[in-house]
Design a protein around this motif. Structure first.
Motif, mmCIF file in Angstrom:
data_model
loop_
_atom_site.group_PDB
_atom_site.id
_atom_site.type_symbol
_atom_site.label_atom_id
_atom_site.label_comp_id
_atom_site.label_asym_id
_atom_site.label_seq_id
_atom_site.Cartn_x
_atom_site.Cartn_y
_atom_site.Cartn_z
ATOM 1 N N ARG A 1 37.524 36.934 39.954
ATOM 2 C CA ARG A 1 38.055 35.787 39.223
ATOM 3 C C ARG A 1 39.330 36.250 38.504
ATOM 4 O O ARG A 1 39.304 37.205 37.730
ATOM 5 N N VAL A 2 40.435 35.567 38.792
ATOM 6 C CA VAL A 2 41.715 35.865 38.150
ATOM 7 C C VAL A 2 42.086 34.680 37.273
ATOM 8 O O VAL A 2 42.039 33.529 37.709
ATOM 9 N N ASN B 1 53.232 31.553 34.348
ATOM 10 C CA ASN B 1 53.592 32.380 35.511
ATOM 11 C C ASN B 1 53.146 33.821 35.319
ATOM 12 O O ASN B 1 53.776 34.751 35.816
ATOM 13 N N LYS B 2 52.028 33.994 34.589
ATOM 14 C CA LYS B 2 51.526 35.346 34.327
ATOM 15 C C LYS B 2 50.030 35.420 34.585
ATOM 16 O O LYS B 2 49.284 34.476 34.321
ATOM 17 N N ASP C 1 45.716 44.400 41.573
ATOM 18 C CA ASP C 1 46.838 45.029 42.261
ATOM 19 C C ASP C 1 47.923 43.989 42.533
ATOM 20 O O ASP C 1 47.768 42.806 42.219
ATOM 21 N N ALA C 2 49.021 44.416 43.110
ATOM 22 C CA ALA C 2 50.180 43.534 43.298
ATOM 23 C C ALA C 2 49.852 42.356 44.217
ATOM 24 O O ALA C 2 50.277 41.220 43.969
ATOM 25 N N GLU C 3 49.068 42.602 45.279
ATOM 26 C CA GLU C 3 48.727 41.515 46.217
ATOM 27 C C GLU C 3 47.864 40.459 45.546
ATOM 28 O O GLU C 3 48.060 39.253 45.736
ATOM 29 N N LEU C 4 46.921 40.912 44.740
ATOM 30 C CA LEU C 4 46.033 39.995 44.026
ATOM 31 C C LEU C 4 46.836 39.116 43.059
ATOM 32 O O LEU C 4 46.630 37.897 42.979
ATOM 33 N N GLU C 5 47.751 39.738 42.344
ATOM 34 C CA GLU C 5 48.607 38.979 41.422
ATOM 35 C C GLU C 5 49.474 37.986 42.182
ATOM 36 O O GLU C 5 49.621 36.828 41.770
#
Length: 203
Positions: free
Chosen positions: A99-100, A105-106, A135-139
């Motif tokens: 869960r993100v 935009n953050k 990680d960068a892909e998830l973000e």
């Protein structure tokens, strides 16, 4: 704070998933059908599926099916109350999902939701929360999904695909619960939502 039309789009699991797919965001194979025989064919084709409400939350009403005859009966029950059947190919994953929480935009933070038993990983279904450094892909896919759906903040549910690799977005919640997120991260999203709202007003 989220716009009503954006919230309605996110609440419709199929429409929001198709919007994300068309934007190049990875999502599971998904279909919306009104024929129980088509549901049987999807089970035969995909092997294992999840049938869930088009509009729903907390993992309630979602069933995992691998038997075409059982899928037929589930579909008939859903169709009997004048609802379409939302069918998603089951993606084999670890005993967890992600869960993100995104505000503006953050990325505010992310957690693993670890299942104690079974395949459902909702906190409301008894899953445990554990902090995760994204990680960068998830973000990237989290921020893009919120942008594509026109939301100011959201909780994005993501799985790790054990067969094809990479991430897949299951759904985006425009009014997410965050008890599990707070317990794992000690971050209260409400504070940051209010700060972002004030910033928008000042603009």
């Amino acid at each position: 704070m989220n716009k009503p039309d954006a919230m309605l789009l996110a609440r419709d699991k199929f429409a929001s998933l198709m919007r994300m797919k068309n934007a190049g965001i990875p999502v599971p194979n998904t279909a919306l059908v009104e024929d129980p025989f088509e549901v049987m064919r999807l089970v035969e084709k995909w092997g294992e599926v999840v049938i869930k409400p088009v509009v729903g939350s907390l993992g309630l009403g979602s069933v995992k099916v691998s038997d075409p005859d059982i899928a037929f009966r589930v579909a008939k029950a859903i169709l009997s109350v004048n609802q379409p059947v939302y069918v998603q190919k089951y993606v084999r994953k670890p005993d967890r999902d992600i869960r993100v929480i995104v505000i503006g935009n953050k990325v505010l933070g992310s957690i693993y939701r670890i299942s104690k038993s079974g395949w459902k990983t909702n906190i409301a279904q008894g899953a445990m929360a554990q902090i995760l450094v994204p990680d960068a892909e998830l973000e990237e896919i989290s921020l893009k999904s919120v942008e594509v759906l026109g939301l100011d903040y959201a909780g994005i549910d993501i799985i790790e695909d054990m067969d094809e690799g990479g991430y897949k977005i299951i759904e985006v919640n425009a009014a997410p619960l965050w008890n599990g997120f707070m317990s794992a991260t000690n971050i209260n999203p409400a504070k940051y939502i209010v700060e972002y709202l004030i910033e928008k007003i000042r603009r």
